[in-house]
Design an enzyme around this catalytic site. Structure first.
Site, PDB file in Angstrom:
ATOM      1  N   HIS A 253       5.563   2.174  -2.130  1.00  0.00           N
ATOM      2  CA  HIS A 253       5.844   0.983  -2.946  1.00  0.00           C
ATOM      3  C   HIS A 253       4.678   0.006  -2.868  1.00  0.00           C
ATOM      4  O   HIS A 253       3.853   0.056  -1.947  1.00  0.00           O
ATOM      5  CB  HIS A 253       7.153   0.302  -2.534  1.00  0.00           C
ATOM      6  CG  HIS A 253       7.116  -0.392  -1.204  1.00  0.00           C
ATOM      7  ND1 HIS A 253       6.678  -1.692  -1.047  1.00  0.00           N
ATOM      8  CD2 HIS A 253       7.489   0.017   0.038  1.00  0.00           C
ATOM      9  CE1 HIS A 253       6.772  -2.046   0.219  1.00  0.00           C
ATOM     10  NE2 HIS A 253       7.259  -1.023   0.904  1.00  0.00           N
ATOM     11  N   CYS A 268       6.923   2.258   5.600  1.00  0.00           N
ATOM     12  CA  CYS A 268       6.639   2.641   4.219  1.00  0.00           C
ATOM     13  C   CYS A 268       5.149   2.856   3.976  1.00  0.00           C
ATOM     14  O   CYS A 268       4.309   2.441   4.762  1.00  0.00           O
ATOM     15  CB  CYS A 268       7.161   1.576   3.254  1.00  0.00           C
ATOM     16  SG  CYS A 268       8.958   1.560   3.105  1.00  0.00           S
TER      17      CYS A 268
END
Length: 298
Positions: A253, A268
């Protein structure tokens, strides 16, 4: 979530007119390219004062828990995440706090990536900063638009070199498995990601930021199981634009801040907004992801 260490160091940089801080002794790292964690690294700060479009002190918006999966409506998917402000992803090097305060023109400090930078520039590889090293590193930084260009072998300079070396053939070492289908390759060693189908690279490579110590991006094979363009982290109350989840709460992301910080994400794979947007259009649900290596410093 604000990183207290970086915030405090950044404030110190802003107070240069009233505070005099000593220049610390640099550390010569024995290994390359992964520096050891230690006191030397904690003294690194952004080399220019924080501005409204360079929020380095803002920590990573991440989703560590498995998100609630649902099918976004067409109306929701028509909404594109907001663009990042100009200058958000500027190449701002992390330098010793003493160098930042004194605004030195050429650093005498040995950087955490000294050996790797020396090797890339074809200098004498001894892991110690010299006047010749500083001059060569400074010239590279100026050419690449890295600020401040003071010849310090920091994480941003090293990251830029990794990208340039991998740009034409990121899988030259064949560490990412070649398959007939799309594979998103996540190289933790070099902090790069790309997508290949067979031997053809169909996206990237692009720089990234993976998980920090204690929250590492897990290695091995994974699969894209949910895509959510306008995802919002319920843990950190922060946006996770163009989120593509592949391992529990771990996703590709974008972040609205620097991806070159000395600490990693909460697990992430963080990307610049333009890169995350392009990757969104490349990967599909069910595509495979392969992760290997270790983030430098972890």
């Amino acid at each position: 979530m604000i990183s207290t260490r970086i915030a405090h160091r950044s404030i110190a940089v802003l107070l240069t007119a009233v505070i005099a801080l000593p220049v610390g002794t640099g550390t010569a790292w024995a290994d390359d390219p992964v520096p050891a964690s230690g006191p030397g690294e904690t003294e690194l700060v952004p080399g220019v004062p924080p501005g409204p479009y360079q929020p380095w002190q803002i920590d990573t918006p991440d989703q560590a828990l498995v998100p609630k999966v649902y099918t976004p409506t067409a109306e929701e998917d028509r909404v594109e995440p907001r663009d990042a402000a100009a200058g958000t992803y500027a190449l701002v090097e992390y330098v010793p706090i003493g160098d930042a305060v004194a605004k030195v023109s050429c650093s005498k400090q040995t950087g955490p990536y000294q050996r790797g930078v020396e090797r890339w520039l074809k200098l004498k590889v001894d892991g110690r900063q010299s006047a010749a090293d500083c001059k060569a590193i400074k010239a590279f930084q100026k050419k690449q638009g890295i600020k401040p260009a003071i010849g310090f072998a920091g994480p941003v300079t090293w990251a830029r070199m990794q990208f340039l070396a991998a740009e034409k053939n990121p899988n030259a070492a064949r560490k990412c498995p070649v398959r007939s289908y799309r594979v998103a390759c996540v190289d933790l060693d070099r902090q790069l990601t790309w997508v290949q189908k067979g031997k053809k690279v169909v996206f990237g490579p692009v720089p990234m930021r993976s998980g920090r110590t204690g929250h590492v991006t897990r290695g091995g094979w994974h699969k894209i199981y949910w895509k959510h363009k306008n995802h919002w982290s319920t843990l950190y109350n922060s946006p996770m634009p163009y989120a593509q989840f592949f391992d529990g709460g771990i996703a590709f992301h974008a972040v609205y801040g620097s991806i070159y910080t000395t600490t990693g994400s909460w697990g992430c794979v963080n990307l610049r907004l333009s890169d995350a947007r392009k990757l969104w259009n490349v990967l599909k649900k069910g595509d495979r992801v392969y992760v290997w290596g270790h983030r430098p410093g972890n």
